[in-house]
Design an enzyme around this catalytic site. Structure first.
Site, PDB file in Angstrom:
ATOM      1  N   ASP A 160     129.326  90.741  44.441  1.00  0.00           N
ATOM      2  CA  ASP A 160     129.835  91.281  45.709  1.00  0.00           C
ATOM      3  C   ASP A 160     131.320  90.949  45.875  1.00  0.00           C
ATOM      4  OD1 ASP A 160     127.210  91.102  48.234  1.00  0.00           O
ATOM      5  OD2 ASP A 160     128.603  92.728  47.744  1.00  0.00           O
ATOM      6  N   GLU A 191     132.769  94.500  53.579  1.00  0.00           N
ATOM      7  CA  GLU A 191     131.596  93.753  54.050  1.00  0.00           C
ATOM      8  C   GLU A 191     131.755  92.261  53.852  1.00  0.00           C
ATOM      9  OE1 GLU A 191     127.827  94.665  52.198  1.00  0.00           O
ATOM     10  OE2 GLU A 191     126.780  93.287  53.524  1.00  0.00           O
ATOM     11  N   ASP A 226     131.808  98.813  51.058  1.00  0.00           N
ATOM     12  CA  ASP A 226     130.651  97.982  50.735  1.00  0.00           C
ATOM     13  C   ASP A 226     130.658  97.846  49.223  1.00  0.00           C
ATOM     14  OD1 ASP A 226     127.089  97.995  51.631  1.00  0.00           O
ATOM     15  OD2 ASP A 226     128.259  96.712  50.302  1.00  0.00           O
ATOM     16  N   THR A 248     121.888  94.883  47.936  1.00  0.00           N
ATOM     17  CA  THR A 248     121.968  93.518  47.387  1.00  0.00           C
ATOM     18  C   THR A 248     120.604  92.972  47.012  1.00  0.00           C
ATOM     19  OG1 THR A 248     123.628  93.213  49.105  1.00  0.00           O
ATOM     20  CG2 THR A 248     123.051  91.273  47.819  1.00  0.00           C
ATOM     21  N   GLY A 251     119.126 100.236  49.585  1.00  0.00           N
ATOM     22  CA  GLY A 251     120.488 100.757  49.600  1.00  0.00           C
ATOM     23  C   GLY A 251     120.659 101.948  50.520  1.00  0.00           C
ATOM     24  N   ASP A 273     128.155 100.509  55.331  1.00  0.00           N
ATOM     25  CA  ASP A 273     126.950 101.065  54.684  1.00  0.00           C
ATOM     26  C   ASP A 273     126.912 102.590  54.766  1.00  0.00           C
ATOM     27  OD1 ASP A 273     125.235  98.285  56.074  1.00  0.00           O
ATOM     28  OD2 ASP A 273     125.484  98.656  53.918  1.00  0.00           O
TER      29      ASP A 273
END
Ligand SMILES: Nc1ncnc2c1ncn2[C@@H]1O[C@H](COP(=O)(O)O)[C@@H](OP(=O)(O)O)[C@H]1O
Ligand SMILES: [Mg+2]
Ligand SMILES: [Mg+2]
Ligand SMILES: [Mg+2]
Length: 331
Positions: free
Chosen positions: A70, A93, A145, A150, A247, A274
């Site tokens: 990430d 994010e 994002d 995740t 997702g 998102d």
């Protein structure tokens, strides 16, 4: 033929395609070098064959590896774009994080990506849509994002992972990039990038509309954040089948690919990063992404981060899916 002065939003879009692809490479590297564990076989429903489930062994990774992917992916995207456009409003994010110079893309404008956009503009009668032509940097906000999906990344469903870069002009998503780092193309190339801009169409996939009258509705929702309101909406839609996958970006891609008809999520939990990219791409395809009342979200840089009133996304029949999210009539 290079355009005289390319609109800044289209240079930003071309750069976003490039850095999303590079971020996808970082995510793949982290997964392949991370702590991997192969867990028992799991049974999973195939979106394209909703009545068939496949039993496959999946490889999981640790939350630490997901966090590392990430952060590195976000640093690649935000730092690379910021070097070229220091005044650009970019919201990621993962918040304000550092990272290694190794992950920064020195030349964000890849000539090939820019060439594709130039060619589309040259062929388009009427040239560049005025919304894109007129936009100035101060009107643009970018929502990132770096790794969406995740939980699925750590639980052995990397195909649910997407890299999302949404570009809003005066708070409305007008361009977006969804990169799938683990997509397996027919020619076994790994990775796929879908992008779109207002009036320039959708690229990277051929948008397919399902024949609901003939084949029944297929609706999708979260795999890992269920709620009673979601179950009520799914029941109200009376679908032929329900797909539960990870997702937000991934569910938008499956709508574009014609694997299902709507993404129903009448719950808080998602954020602007998102949905900004997916909303821009769906709109370019003639679809919608709204809150559960049908109102649009505001994506300007100072907007609230949370999508507090849920997410409903579809290519068609949007009003029907909104009606499914109405709370049960007060008894
Ligand atoms: N209740 C919740 N709490 C935290 N995050 C949520 C959530 N509901 C949805 N999300 C986030 O929204 C995205 C889509 O969720 P889902 O995969 O469940 O459909 C995921 O983004 P990230 O994976 O980038 O965190 C997920 O974490
Ligand atoms: Mg996400
Ligand atoms: Mg994420
Ligand atoms: Mg998250």
């Amino acid at each position: 033929m290079a355009l005289a002065a390319r609109p800044v939003v289209l240079e930003l879009l071309a750069a976003s395609i490039n850095v999303a692809r590079r971020a996808g490479g970082i995510i793949r590297d982290v997964l392949s070098s991370g702590e991997l564990r192969t867990v028992d076989k799991v049974r999973r429903r195939l979106p394209s064959l909703p009545t068939v489930t496949a039993v496959t062994a999946v490889t999981t990774t640790t939350a630490a590896a997901a966090g590392k992917a990430d952060r590195r992916a976000q640093h690649c995207i935000i730092e690379s774009l910021r070097r070229r456009w220091p005044a650009l409003a970019i919201i990621g994010e993962e918040g304000a994080i550092g990272g290694s110079e190794h992950d920064v893309v020195a030349e964000v404008l890849d000539a090939a990506d820019q060439g594709v956009i130039d060619a589309i503009l040259t062929e388009r009668s009427g040239g560049c849509p005025s919304t894109l032509q007129k936009a100035t940097l101060d009107q643009i906000s970018v929502w990132v994002d770096p790794l969406d999906g995740t939980k699925e990344f750590t639980e052995g469903f990397p195909e649910n992972v997407t890299v999302l870069i949404g570009i809003a002009i005066n708070g409305t998503p007008e361009a977006g990039v969804i990169h799938q780092p683990f997509f397996k193309a027919a020619n076994s190339v790994t990775g796929r990038t879908i992008w779109a801009a207002h009036g320039l169409g959708v690229h990277g996939t051929e948008v397919k509309w399902r024949n609901v009258a003939r084949d029944g509705r297929i609706v999708a929702t979260t795999r890992s954040h269920p709620s009673p309101a979601i179950e009520r909406a799914l029941a109200a839609a009376q679908p032929a089948s329900i797909v539960r996958i990870g997702g937000a970006g991934n569910k938008i891609v499956h709508i574009l690919d014609g694997d299902f008809d709507a993404y129903l999520f009448p719950s808080p939990g998602t954020s602007k990063w998102d949905t900004c990219a997916g909303e821009a791409i769906l709109r370019a395809a003639g679809g919608h992404l709204t809150d559960q009342s049908g109102a649009s979200y505001d994506y300007s840089a100072k907007a609230e981060l949370a999508n507090a009133r849920g997410v409903v996304a579809s290519l068609s029949d949007h009003a029907f899916y909104l009606s499914c999210t109405k709370p049960p009539a007060q008894l």
